[in-house]
Each structure stands twice: as structure tokens, then as C-alpha cells.
Design a protein around this motif. Structure first.
Motif, PDB file in Angstrom:
ATOM      1  N   SER A  63      -8.649   2.424   3.707  1.00 27.19           N
ATOM      2  CA  SER A  63      -8.273   1.624   4.024  1.00 27.19           C
ATOM      3  C   SER A  63      -8.457   1.894   5.352  1.00 27.19           C
ATOM      4  CB  SER A  63      -6.892   0.883   4.122  1.00 27.19           C
ATOM      5  OG  SER A  63      -7.131  -0.020   2.480  1.00 27.19           O
ATOM      6  N   ASP A  64      -9.838   1.417   6.814  1.00 28.26           N
ATOM      7  CA  ASP A  64      -9.653   1.731   8.391  1.00 28.26           C
ATOM      8  C   ASP A  64      -9.928   2.838   7.890  1.00 28.26           C
ATOM      9  OD1 ASP A  64      -8.144  -0.879   9.166  1.00 28.26           O
ATOM     10  OD2 ASP A  64      -5.869  -0.143   8.658  1.00 28.26           O
ATOM     11  N   ALA A  65     -11.092   3.491   6.984  1.00 33.24           N
ATOM     12  CA  ALA A  65     -11.363   4.612   7.293  1.00 33.24           C
ATOM     13  C   ALA A  65     -12.993   4.578   8.267  1.00 33.24           C
ATOM     14  CB  ALA A  65     -12.615   5.485   5.672  1.00 33.24           C
ATOM     15  N   PRO A  66     -12.835   5.379   8.965  1.00 32.57           N
ATOM     16  CA  PRO A  66     -14.029   5.374   9.930  1.00 32.57           C
ATOM     17  C   PRO A  66     -14.909   4.684   9.728  1.00 32.57           C
ATOM     18  CG  PRO A  66     -13.693   7.474   9.072  1.00 32.57           C
ATOM     19  CD  PRO A  66     -13.273   7.075   8.788  1.00 32.57           C
ATOM     20  N   GLN A  67     -16.069   5.473   8.466  1.00 34.01           N
ATOM     21  CA  GLN A  67     -17.403   4.258   7.278  1.00 34.01           C
ATOM     22  C   GLN A  67     -17.170   3.890   6.332  1.00 34.01           C
ATOM     23  OE1 GLN A  67     -19.489   8.167   8.735  1.00 34.01           O
ATOM     24  NE2 GLN A  67     -21.075   6.942   8.808  1.00 34.01           N
ATOM     25  N   GLU A  68     -16.134   2.747   6.694  1.00 34.66           N
ATOM     26  CA  GLU A  68     -15.106   2.088   5.130  1.00 34.66           C
ATOM     27  C   GLU A  68     -16.249   1.582   4.411  1.00 34.66           C
ATOM     28  OE1 GLU A  68     -11.913  -0.567   3.465  1.00 34.66           O
ATOM     29  OE2 GLU A  68     -12.619   0.452   5.708  1.00 34.66           O
ATOM     30  N   VAL A  69     -17.181   1.518   3.017  1.00 37.49           N
ATOM     31  CA  VAL A  69     -18.586   0.877   2.916  1.00 37.49           C
ATOM     32  C   VAL A  69     -16.987  -0.614   2.263  1.00 37.49           C
ATOM     33  CG1 VAL A  69     -20.025   2.615   1.929  1.00 37.49           C
ATOM     34  CG2 VAL A  69     -17.179   2.118   0.808  1.00 37.49           C
ATOM     35  N   ASN A  70     -17.832  -1.147   1.533  1.00 36.39           N
ATOM     36  CA  ASN A  70     -17.712  -2.517   1.320  1.00 36.39           C
ATOM     37  C   ASN A  70     -17.430  -2.609  -0.083  1.00 36.39           C
ATOM     38  OD1 ASN A  70     -16.813  -5.396   0.759  1.00 36.39           O
ATOM     39  ND2 ASN A  70     -18.950  -6.299   1.308  1.00 36.39           N
ATOM     40  N   LEU A  71     -16.406  -2.295  -0.586  1.00 31.38           N
ATOM     41  CA  LEU A  71     -15.725  -2.214  -2.042  1.00 31.38           C
ATOM     42  C   LEU A  71     -14.653  -3.030  -2.472  1.00 31.38           C
ATOM     43  CD1 LEU A  71     -15.704   1.733  -2.264  1.00 31.38           C
ATOM     44  CD2 LEU A  71     -17.438   0.096  -2.941  1.00 31.38           C
ATOM     45  N   ASP A  72     -14.650  -3.987  -4.133  1.00 31.38           N
ATOM     46  CA  ASP A  72     -13.753  -4.747  -4.188  1.00 31.38           C
ATOM     47  C   ASP A  72     -12.297  -4.142  -4.516  1.00 31.38           C
ATOM     48  OD1 ASP A  72     -13.677  -3.889  -8.156  1.00 31.38           O
ATOM     49  OD2 ASP A  72     -15.493  -3.444  -6.801  1.00 31.38           O
ATOM     50  N   PHE A  73     -11.396  -4.476  -4.483  1.00 30.58           N
ATOM     51  CA  PHE A  73     -10.162  -3.631  -4.221  1.00 30.58           C
ATOM     52  C   PHE A  73      -9.774  -2.753  -5.535  1.00 30.58           C
ATOM     53  CE2 PHE A  73      -5.666  -4.623  -6.057  1.00 30.58           C
ATOM     54  CZ  PHE A  73      -4.546  -3.335  -4.911  1.00 30.58           C
ATOM     55  N   HIS A  74     -10.316  -3.596  -6.936  1.00 32.83           N
ATOM     56  CA  HIS A  74     -10.179  -3.189  -8.029  1.00 32.83           C
ATOM     57  C   HIS A  74     -10.842  -1.783  -8.094  1.00 32.83           C
ATOM     58  CE1 HIS A  74      -9.655  -1.888 -12.622  1.00 32.83           C
ATOM     59  NE2 HIS A  74     -11.456  -1.594 -12.121  1.00 32.83           N
ATOM     60  N   THR A  75     -12.032  -1.926  -8.119  1.00 34.65           N
ATOM     61  CA  THR A  75     -12.565  -0.014  -7.492  1.00 34.65           C
ATOM     62  C   THR A  75     -11.868   1.228  -6.518  1.00 34.65           C
ATOM     63  OG1 THR A  75     -14.890  -0.992  -7.376  1.00 34.65           O
ATOM     64  CG2 THR A  75     -15.018   0.693  -6.957  1.00 34.65           C
ATOM     65  N   LYS A  76     -11.207   0.152  -5.267  1.00 30.20           N
ATOM     66  CA  LYS A  76     -10.520   1.230  -4.467  1.00 30.20           C
ATOM     67  C   LYS A  76      -9.606   1.463  -4.818  1.00 30.20           C
ATOM     68  CE  LYS A  76     -12.230  -0.679  -0.031  1.00 30.20           C
ATOM     69  NZ  LYS A  76     -11.812  -0.664   1.515  1.00 30.20           N
ATOM     70  N   GLU A  77      -8.493   1.210  -5.679  1.00 28.91           N
ATOM     71  CA  GLU A  77      -7.481   1.113  -6.459  1.00 28.91           C
ATOM     72  C   GLU A  77      -7.683   1.975  -6.954  1.00 28.91           C
ATOM     73  OE1 GLU A  77      -3.292   0.413  -6.589  1.00 28.91           O
ATOM     74  OE2 GLU A  77      -5.256  -0.481  -4.961  1.00 28.91           O
ATOM     75  N   VAL A  78      -8.909   1.910  -7.758  1.00 27.66           N
ATOM     76  CA  VAL A  78      -9.254   3.304  -9.254  1.00 27.66           C
ATOM     77  C   VAL A  78      -9.733   4.659  -8.573  1.00 27.66           C
ATOM     78  CG1 VAL A  78     -11.116   3.913 -11.360  1.00 27.66           C
ATOM     79  CG2 VAL A  78      -9.799   1.652 -10.920  1.00 27.66           C
ATOM     80  N   ILE A  79      -9.796   4.712  -7.286  1.00 29.49           N
ATOM     81  CA  ILE A  79     -10.606   6.059  -6.808  1.00 29.49           C
ATOM     82  C   ILE A  79      -8.933   6.610  -6.019  1.00 29.49           C
ATOM     83  CG2 ILE A  79     -11.544   6.868  -4.910  1.00 29.49           C
ATOM     84  CD1 ILE A  79     -14.201   4.941  -5.214  1.00 29.49           C
ATOM     85  N   SER A  80      -8.409   5.843  -6.087  1.00 30.12           N
ATOM     86  CA  SER A  80      -6.561   6.036  -5.555  1.00 30.12           C
ATOM     87  C   SER A  80      -6.471   6.388  -6.003  1.00 30.12           C
ATOM     88  CB  SER A  80      -6.804   4.494  -4.393  1.00 30.12           C
ATOM     89  OG  SER A  80      -5.191   5.111  -3.633  1.00 30.12           O
ATOM     90  N   LYS A  81      -6.249   6.356  -7.483  1.00 30.37           N
ATOM     91  CA  LYS A  81      -5.615   6.633  -8.145  1.00 30.37           C
ATOM     92  C   LYS A  81      -5.404   8.241  -8.653  1.00 30.37           C
ATOM     93  CE  LYS A  81      -2.651   2.082  -9.735  1.00 30.37           C
ATOM     94  NZ  LYS A  81      -2.761   1.371 -10.630  1.00 30.37           N
ATOM     95  N   SER A  82      -6.658   8.004  -8.424  1.00 32.50           N
ATOM     96  CA  SER A  82      -7.329   9.380  -9.524  1.00 32.50           C
ATOM     97  C   SER A  82      -7.996  10.487  -8.089  1.00 32.50           C
ATOM     98  CB  SER A  82      -8.529   8.760  -9.954  1.00 32.50           C
ATOM     99  OG  SER A  82      -9.829   8.749  -9.288  1.00 32.50           O
ATOM    100  N   ILE A  83      -7.660  10.232  -7.416  1.00 33.96           N
ATOM    101  CA  ILE A  83      -8.009  11.341  -5.651  1.00 33.96           C
ATOM    102  C   ILE A  83      -7.263  12.878  -6.329  1.00 33.96           C
ATOM    103  CG2 ILE A  83      -6.013  10.731  -4.458  1.00 33.96           C
ATOM    104  CD1 ILE A  83     -10.102  10.915  -4.367  1.00 33.96           C
TER     105      ILE A  83
END
Length: 223
Positions: free
Chosen positions: A133-153
Motif C-alpha cells: 500500500s502506498d508503494a511509489p509505483q503501486e499497480v492495480n491489484l485486488d486485495f486477495h492477490t496482494k494479501e497472498v504476496i504479502s504473506k509469502s514475501i
């Protein structure tokens, strides 16, 4: 009686002083707003009257109409061609959506990493630049996709961004690519016309208090 009159007079004098001070503060605030508005207008005018800056994009490419025609056959063929990728990126910059193609390229490069030690570093860099969230070049992704990446990063692998890359690819293919094929940038190429400067459309912005909360209140900065 005399004491009462003196108190009344004292209140009137000091009340009037406060009123004058309030008016003076309002006038100063109004003057600062007017000066800020003038500074913003001058800055925007200065940007728009310098073709060498980001307001204009001019890139000489030697693409034949035949090559450009191939780009219109499919989005894959456009991205597979070096000049096609560069031209499409230039088009996205006119729409202020270049973060999509930059994210897609970053994902392509990420999947080619050979050194295991670099996977975590590169994954975090992509996440911080494009996903969070608030990334300098944030791409338009749905919440679920972001959540999955956030947990596996914390333990990423070479396929951590596949779902996100696929969604951004679909967005570009179905939306940006169709507009690109109708744009002057592309039509000039297939017609063999020389490329013309591409004006960037300015985004309208509303200046809010938060954007200027760190600005000093010293009147000297407005001079």
C-alpha cells in the motif's frame, strides 16, 4: 460607577485589538495562499514550456511499417519485440500508467534469477516498489492477490509474483493495448510517418494541507 466605566472601556479597547489582530492574521493567510497559487502556476508553466523535460517524449526509432504491423497481431508479439516494448512503454507514459509495464518487466527479470541469495532481495524490492500500500509505483491489484504476496514475501520463490503479473498483463492487454493500436504513436509508425513529440497529459491535482504541513510558516519563504 467610575470603576465600572473603566472596565467597560478596557474591554472595548482590548476587544477591538483582538479583532484587528484576527483581521491581520486572515489577511496574511490569504496573502500566503495567493503567493502559493502563483508559485504553483509558475512551476507548471515552466515545466510545460521546456520540451526537453518530461512534458514531451521524443524517441527516434527505426521501425518499418511492416514490423509495426506485426505488433497489431497480438499483445504477445508487441512485447516480444524490443522496439515494440519501448514504443508501448512510451505510450503508457502519456497515460501515466507506465508502472504496469515496468512491473511486468521486473517480474520477467525476477524469474530469471540464478543466485538464490538474490531472490529475497529482489522480491522485497519489487514488493516495496509495486505491491505494498502506498508503494511509489503501486499497480492495480485486488486485495486477495496482494494479501497472498504479502504473506509469502519473507520466503519468496521465482513464482511469487506470477498471479499479480498475470492480472497486470490482462489489464494491459484488454485496456491499454487496444488504445495503443488507435493512438497516433502507433498509427504514425504503420503509415511510415515521422514521429512527433508526445505531450504528456498533466494530472489535475488538489493541494491539501497534508502536502504542505512541513512548510515553514516564516513569511520569508514566500518572498
Amino acid at each position: 460607577m467610575c470603576e465600572s466605566k473603566e472596565k467597560t472601556f478596557f474591554k472595548l479597547i482590548h476587544g477591538s485589538g483582538k479583532e484587528e489582530a484576527s483581521k491581520e492574521d486572515k489577511l496574511r493567510a490569504k496573502e500566503k495562499r495567493n503567493r502559493l497559487s502563483l508559485l504553483v502556476q509558475k512551476f507548471e508553466f515552466h515545466e510545460e514550456t521546456h520540451p526537453s523535460r518530461s512534458g514531451h517524449l521524443v524517441k527516434e526509432t527505426r521501425v518499418s511499417p511492416k514490423e509495426a504491423m506485426i505488433w497489431g497481431e497480438s499483445f504477445d508479439k508487441l512485447l516480444a519485440h524490443k522496439d515494440g516494448l519501448e514504443t508501448f512503454t512510451r505510450f503508457l507514459k502519456t497515460e501515466f500508467s507506465e508502472e504496469n509495464i515496468e512491473f511486468w518487466i521486473a517480474c520477467e527479470d525476477f524469474k530469471k534469477i540464478k543466485d538464490p541469495n538474490q531472490i529475497l532481495l529482489k522480491a522485497k524490492a519489487i514488493y516495496e516498489k509495486f505491491i505494498q500500500s502506498d508503494a511509489p509505483q503501486e499497480v492495480n491489484l485486488d486485495f486477495h492477490t496482494k494479501e497472498v504476496i504479502s504473506k509469502s514475501i519473507t520466503q519468496p520463490n521465482l513464482h511469487s509474483f506470477d498471479a499479480a503479473q498475470s492480472r497486470v498483463y490482462q489489464l494491459m492487454e484488454q485496456d491499454s493495448y487496444t488504445r495503443f493500436l488507435k493512438s497516433d504513436i502507433y498509427l504514425d509508425l504503420i503509415e511510415g510517418k515521422p514521429q512527433r513529440p508526445t505531450n504528456l497529459r498533466r494530472r489535475s491535482r488538489s493541494f491539501t494541507y497534508n502536502e504542505f504541513q512541513d512548510v515553514k510558516s516564516d513569511a520569508a519563504i514566500w518572498l
